[in-house]
Scaffold this motif. Structure first.
Motif, short mmCIF file in Angstrom:
data_model
loop_
_atom_site.label_atom_id
_atom_site.label_comp_id
_atom_site.label_asym_id
_atom_site.label_seq_id
_atom_site.Cartn_x
_atom_site.Cartn_y
_atom_site.Cartn_z
N GLN A 212 50.73 18.69 -5.97
CA GLN A 212 49.99 19.38 -6.76
C GLN A 212 50.61 19.38 -8.47
O GLN A 212 51.88 19.50 -8.26
CB GLN A 212 50.28 21.16 -6.32
N LYS B 85 49.24 16.66 -13.51
CA LYS B 85 47.92 16.88 -12.97
C LYS B 85 47.84 16.55 -11.36
O LYS B 85 48.61 15.51 -11.09
CB LYS B 85 46.73 15.98 -13.52
N THR B 86 47.13 17.45 -10.49
CA THR B 86 47.20 17.05 -9.11
C THR B 86 46.43 15.78 -8.61
O THR B 86 45.46 15.42 -9.22
CB THR B 86 46.39 18.10 -8.37
N ASP B 87 47.34 15.15 -7.90
CA ASP B 87 46.83 13.60 -7.73
C ASP B 87 47.90 13.23 -6.50
O ASP B 87 48.62 13.63 -6.13
CB ASP B 87 47.32 12.85 -8.73
N SER B 88 47.38 11.96 -5.93
CA SER B 88 48.11 11.19 -4.97
C SER B 88 48.71 9.90 -5.34
O SER B 88 48.16 9.76 -6.75
CB SER B 88 47.03 10.71 -3.86
N ASP B 89 49.64 9.30 -4.69
CA ASP B 89 49.90 7.94 -5.47
C ASP B 89 50.68 8.40 -6.62
O ASP B 89 50.62 7.85 -7.74
CB ASP B 89 48.86 7.04 -5.52
N VAL B 90 51.43 9.34 -6.59
CA VAL B 90 52.18 9.90 -8.05
C VAL B 90 53.67 9.24 -8.13
O VAL B 90 54.23 9.04 -7.11
CB VAL B 90 52.57 11.40 -7.72
N SER C 252 54.97 10.60 -4.34
CA SER C 252 54.17 10.93 -3.26
C SER C 252 55.02 10.48 -1.93
O SER C 252 54.96 11.22 -1.11
CB SER C 252 53.02 10.42 -3.13
N VAL D 45 49.19 14.15 -1.56
CA VAL D 45 48.87 14.49 -2.70
C VAL D 45 49.94 15.66 -3.14
O VAL D 45 50.57 16.52 -2.42
CB VAL D 45 47.57 15.64 -2.43
N SER E 212 50.04 8.36 -0.09
CA SER E 212 48.71 9.13 -0.29
C SER E 212 48.81 10.58 -0.33
O SER E 212 47.96 11.31 -0.25
CB SER E 212 47.81 8.71 1.05
#
Length: 468
Positions: free
Chosen positions: A305, A261-266, A291, A303, A301
């Motif tokens: 995809q 899932k698309t997110d930050s702090d991956v 990230s 993002v 931070s």
């Protein structure tokens, strides 16, 4: 009679033949360069061991080049036989890089013949210079073939008419597509890295068996030095390529990093897998690292995809995602180990002006050849499987490009059997050559390099001087 889906078999056959052929590519590209290094040293310093290496390597090189030509030709035919719809529609664009590669192939073949037969017929420096086109043609051929693969990832240089047919092809845009600089540099450096470690590993094994004379030592030093120089370069090139994929092929990047899932702090997930519910399970997660590596300027931070950013039918399946992620871990993991081995070698030269001679180092160097090949195979798995389900990204899917002939499984079985026989033959031939070379008590024989040719009634001369 049960109908057989030809698509999985076409994929399997193409994947198998490509995986076999690519092992020979680094030798075809880098071995000529390493041979010339030995040849230059022989002429410049009057080094008999280096001369012997150059002679023998040139003969090994001819064998692997011939086998590579055969396996490469098989791949060429497979494009038309396994993927007729793909070639029927995209051939006017896709075929351009292969046309260019064909020119480099003929140049390479011609100058390999000149170089090998020139040992007894040319003076030292003119003979040396006949080897330069081999190196350049190998590089040019690699860059051309990679251009075709890069085009599949970033298709460019064509216009589609209303019927969906390719028109107005621009050859330069096809070859120099946006992915080409990154993929081409990555593969070219890999060729020298893999070729260097592969050749050096043979001499490392010999040194473990007690053959620590100057000939075997030099046979190890030249290719291993080439590989050790290429390794840190490859790490930098690979990092640049990964960030380019993040920016331009987000679905493939999501599969690489296992991001559902698309997110930050991956997090950066080491090993692990995507389960049937689309969730990451297992592995070791390093918070925020994926990230940060994607774009250090924005840190954790950034993002990333996720796979959810693409429709389900336009992204890899769960099994394919797991394959891509595992292949990525294998490639990076083995690359890291090879970097550490190269650093060990480099530090030994800096502080002791000598290579490490411990059995532990030689064992590691012996394994480095296989490890480098596995890393290369894993890298190509990331490239090819990560593009799924597309054969031409965003334009044609694999299932729409394959043959409809259900008998593909028969050709797959036949190709596997033929390639196994071919591989066995090549190994036996190379081992036979190696044994014969070891049985030669002296460098000087009837194939004396750079020496005058003996009359039939006279004994062969001893080529005591090689500086012409």
């Amino acid at each position: 009679m049960v109908a057989v889906d030809p698509v999985p078999w076409a994929r399997a056959q193409m994947g198998f033949t490509l995986a076999c052929h690519i092992i020979l590519v680094p030798l075809g590209v880098s071995w000529a360069c390493m041979t010339l290094v030995a040849n230059w040293r022989a002429i410049k310093r009057g080094d008999g061991d280096a001369l012997l290496l150059a002679q023998r390597w040139s003969k090994y090189m001819a064998v692997t080049f011939a086998v590579g030509a055969v396996t490469g030709t098989v791949l060429t035919f497979e494009f038309g036989l396994l993927w007729p719809k793909f070639m029927g529609r995209w051939g006017p664009a896709f075929g351009i890089p292969f046309s260019v590669e064909g020119l480099f192939f003929f140049i390479e073949a011609i100058f390999i013949a000149l170089y090998i037969f020139g040992w007894k017929r040319l003076r030292p420096w003119p003979h040396f210079w006949t080897g330069i086109p081999i190196v350049l043609a190998g590089i040019g051929g690699t860059l051309s073939v990679v251009a075709a693969n890069a085009w599949m990832n970033e298709p460019a240089g064509f216009t589609l008419n209303k019927a969906g047919e390719v028109v107005d092809v621009d050859p330069l845009e096809v070859i120099f597509n946006h992915a080409w600089p990154y993929e081409a540099s990555h593969m070219l450096v890999a060729a020298y890295l893999v070729g260097g470690f592969l050749v050096a590993s043979v001499y490392a094994v010999a040194m473990l068996k007690g053959r620590r004379d100057r000939y075997h030592r030099l046979g190890f030093l030249i290719p291993f030095t080439v590989a050790a120089i290429a390794t840190p370069i490859q790490m930098a090139v690979g990092d640049t390529l990964a960030r380019w994929v993040y920016a331009n092929e987000p679905t493939k990047f999501a599969a690489i990093e296992l991001v559902p899932k698309t997110d930050s702090d991956v997090p950066e997930t080491l090993l692990g897998r995507l389960d049937s519910d689309g969730e990451v399970s297992g592995g070791i997660a390093i918070p925020g690292l994926a990230s940060w590596l994607s774009d250090p300027s924005t840190g954790t931070s950034t993002v990333v995809q996720g796979l959810d950013s693409s429709p389900a039918d336009e992204r890899p399946t769960t099994a394919q995602v797991n394959t891509v992620h595992l292949a990525w871990d294998v490639m990076v993991g083995l690359g890291t180990l090879l970097s550490l081995l190269s650093a060990w070698y480099g530090l030994a030269w800096i502080f002791r002006r000598d290579m490490p001679t411990s059995r532990l180092f030689l064992w590691a160097a012996s394994a480095a050849g296989v490890a480098a090949v596995l890393a290369m195979e894993a890298g190509w798995t990331v490239t090819e499987v990560g593009r799924q389900p597309w054969i031409v990204r965003n334009h044609m899917k694999v299932e729409d490009a394959a043959t409809t002939n259900g008998g593909v499984w028969i050709t797959f079985v036949a190709v596997v059997a033929i390639y196994l026989a071919l591989a066995t033959t090549v190994i036996l031939v190379l081992r036979s050559m190696s044994r014969r070379f070891r049985q030669q008590a002296e460098l000087i024989d009837t194939d004396a390099p750079y020496g005058p040719r003996a009359l039939p009634s006279e004994p062969a001369p001893k080529a005591e001087h090689i500086d012409g």
